[in-house]
Design an enzyme around this catalytic site. Structure first.
Site, PDB file in Angstrom:
ATOM      1  N   LYS A  28       0.815  -1.209   0.000  1.00 11.94           N
ATOM      2  CA  LYS A  28       0.000   0.000   0.000  1.00 11.94           C
ATOM      3  C   LYS A  28       0.858   1.273   0.000  1.00 11.94           C
ATOM      4  O   LYS A  28       2.069   1.218   0.169  1.00 11.94           O
ATOM      5  CB  LYS A  28      -0.955  -0.016   1.201  1.00 11.94           C
ATOM      6  CG  LYS A  28      -1.951  -1.167   1.152  1.00 11.94           C
ATOM      7  CD  LYS A  28      -2.852  -1.097  -0.076  1.00 11.94           C
ATOM      8  CE  LYS A  28      -4.030  -2.044  -0.032  1.00 11.94           C
ATOM      9  NZ  LYS A  28      -3.704  -3.443  -0.296  1.00 11.94           N
TER      10      LYS A  28
HETATM   11  C1  PLP Z   1      -9.732  -2.761  -1.625  1.00 12.44           C
HETATM   12  C2  PLP Z   1      -9.099  -3.500  -0.472  1.00 12.44           C
HETATM   13  N1  PLP Z   1      -9.787  -3.615   0.675  1.00 12.44           N
HETATM   14  C3  PLP Z   1      -9.282  -4.259   1.738  1.00 12.44           C
HETATM   15  C4  PLP Z   1      -8.029  -4.840   1.690  1.00 12.44           C
HETATM   16  C5  PLP Z   1      -7.526  -5.587   2.897  1.00 12.44           C
HETATM   17  O1  PLP Z   1      -6.459  -4.929   3.497  1.00 12.44           O
HETATM   18  P1  PLP Z   1      -5.571  -5.665   4.642  1.00 12.44           P
HETATM   19  O2  PLP Z   1      -4.641  -6.585   3.925  1.00 12.44           O
HETATM   20  O3  PLP Z   1      -4.851  -4.525   5.315  1.00 12.44           O
HETATM   21  O4  PLP Z   1      -6.502  -6.356   5.541  1.00 12.44           O
HETATM   22  C6  PLP Z   1      -7.266  -4.732   0.530  1.00 12.44           C
HETATM   23  C7  PLP Z   1      -5.929  -5.343   0.491  1.00 12.44           C
HETATM   24  O5  PLP Z   1      -5.306  -5.548  -0.502  1.00 12.44           O
HETATM   25  C8  PLP Z   1      -7.811  -4.062  -0.587  1.00 12.44           C
HETATM   26  O6  PLP Z   1      -7.128  -3.965  -1.738  1.00 12.44           O
END
Ligand code: PLP
Length: 386
Positions: free
Chosen positions: A184
């Site tokens: 990210k």
């Molecule tokens: C659009 C979206 N939402 C949620 C997530 C979940 O994030 P995390 O890995 O921090 O739980 C991601 C992760 O790639 C994502 O791309």
């Protein structure tokens, strides 16, 4: 690893992060503590939110938010099909039903028209996902939410930072959740943040992120706090740590610089590729600014002799790493079978998915890297044109 290979993503880590980590390790305080609190405060200031609560992933942030909304078994939550599975799975965690809806073809953001069609008396919330970093049509979504009395939690995993009609994402709805996963725009390896203007939600998330305990561990054990604590609900082990904050604090200082780097790369890609008849680019609407977490292109398959997988393989052979965002949720086995879904229910996402490729876009890329991606991609499109 071949040294000429351009990775799809590389976190932007410098001596600052390394020094901060060493400082934390030497301090002896490895879990949630003073650096987590400082990270929350500085993040909050950067976004301009009322309260920011750090947790160990977006997934944890989203789960805590839905729990704090009081959503239960039998309720429905509207989610776009074009997203990462986490957006839908948190709805399943609390026993509710994720109701998937299609996206708009120009941006791949959730379609406001499709949201309205999907609302039933059981609908409790909407989770708009800012695909690739471009904010959704938030005014229209919030108007629908007001009209039907629904909660809104923005999935801002891709949009740190992004701006919608002059407002930073994180200040628009009642709750916005960010991700600090390794790929990210600000990375702490794993991590997430809940930004909210609702006191109750903030208090509930603070409590539920750490076992439902009414005080944070660092206060319990440091001299400033008492040993006594009470569990007020069966909470979760979702807390952030000072080791993660050691990456987050220096990253936050560079977050605007990193954004400028991505904007520059996006501009170069757009200039070079916008007239290419073998691909299409997303539309970026004039009243908003993307974080440019992703730079997706769509292959014009009708004019090419190869498919998306073959194109990815060709790019890989020529040392370019790319990604695909996303296989729509309705095509994943569990959701397809559990909710009896098919491509015909989601014509836009189903048509777009086989065409999508995300090009590399991150601050560690220099101009030569960008020119190389443009050149290799353009040559391949010419080589494989019909
Ligand atoms: C659009 C979206 N939402 C949620 C997530 C979940 O994030 P995390 O890995 O921090 O739980 C991601 C992760 O790639 C994502 O791309």
């Amino acid at each position: 690893m071949n040294k000429d290979f351009l990775l799809f993503h590389k976190p932007f880590i410098s001596e600052d992060e390394i020094n901060e980590i060493v400082d934390t390790v030497k301090s002896g305080w490895l879990s949630m503590g003073p650096k987590t609190i400082r990270f929350e405060e500085e993040f909050n200031k950067y976004i301009g939110s009322n309260q920011s609560i750090a947790v160990n992933s977006w997934t944890a942030a989203g789960h805590l938010t839905l729990e704090a909304f009081g959503i239960n078994r039998g309720d429905e939550v509207i989610v776009p099909t074009m997203t990462f599975p986490a957006t839908a799975e948190i709805v399943c965690y609390i026993g509710a039903r994720p109701v998937l809806v299609d996206v708009s073809e120009d941006t791949l953001n959730i379609s406001v028209k499709e949201i309205e069609k999907a609302i039933t008396p059981r609908t409790k919330a909407i989770i708009p996902v800012h695909y690739g970093g471009q904010p959704c049509d938030m005014d229209e979504i919030l108007e629908l939410a007001r009209r039907y009395n629904l909660r809104v939690m923005e999935d801002a995993a891709h949009s740190l930072p992004a701006i919608y009609k002059g407002r930073k994402v994180g200040t628009i709805s009642e709750v916005t959740c960010f991700s600090f996963y390794a790929t990210k725009t600000l990375s702490t390896g794993e991590g997430g943040m809940i930004c909210t203007n609702n006191e109750y939600i903030a208090d509930r998330c603070y409590i539920m992120r750490l076992h439902g305990i009414n005080r944070d561990a660092w206060k319990r054990y440091s001299e400033a706090g008492a040993w006594y604590y009470e569990v007020v609900a069966p909470g979760y082990k979702y807390n952030f740590t000072d080791l993660q904050a050691s990456l987050g604090l220096p990253q936050l200082k560079k977050v605007d610089y990193m954004w400028e780097c991505r904007k520059k790369i996006a501009k170069m890609y757009i200039e070079a590729l916008k007239e290419n008849e073998y691909i299409e680019l997303h539309t970026v609407k004039a009243d908003r600014q993307s974080s440019w977490h992703l730079f997706p292109i769509r292959l014009n398959l009708e004019k090419l002799t190869i498919n998306r997988s073959q194109m990815i393989e060709e790019l890989r052979k020529l040392n370019i790493g790319v990604g695909v965002h996303f296989m729509p949720i309705h095509q994943h086995l569990y959701y397809k079978q559990q909710f009896n879904l098919s491509d015909s229910d989601y014509p836009v996402a189903s048509k777009m998915f086989p065409r999508l490729i995300s090009l590399p876009i991150y601050p560690g890329m220099n101009e030569n890297h960008v020119y190389k991606v443009i050149q290799v991609l353009s040559d391949l499109l010419t080589k494989y044109k019909k």
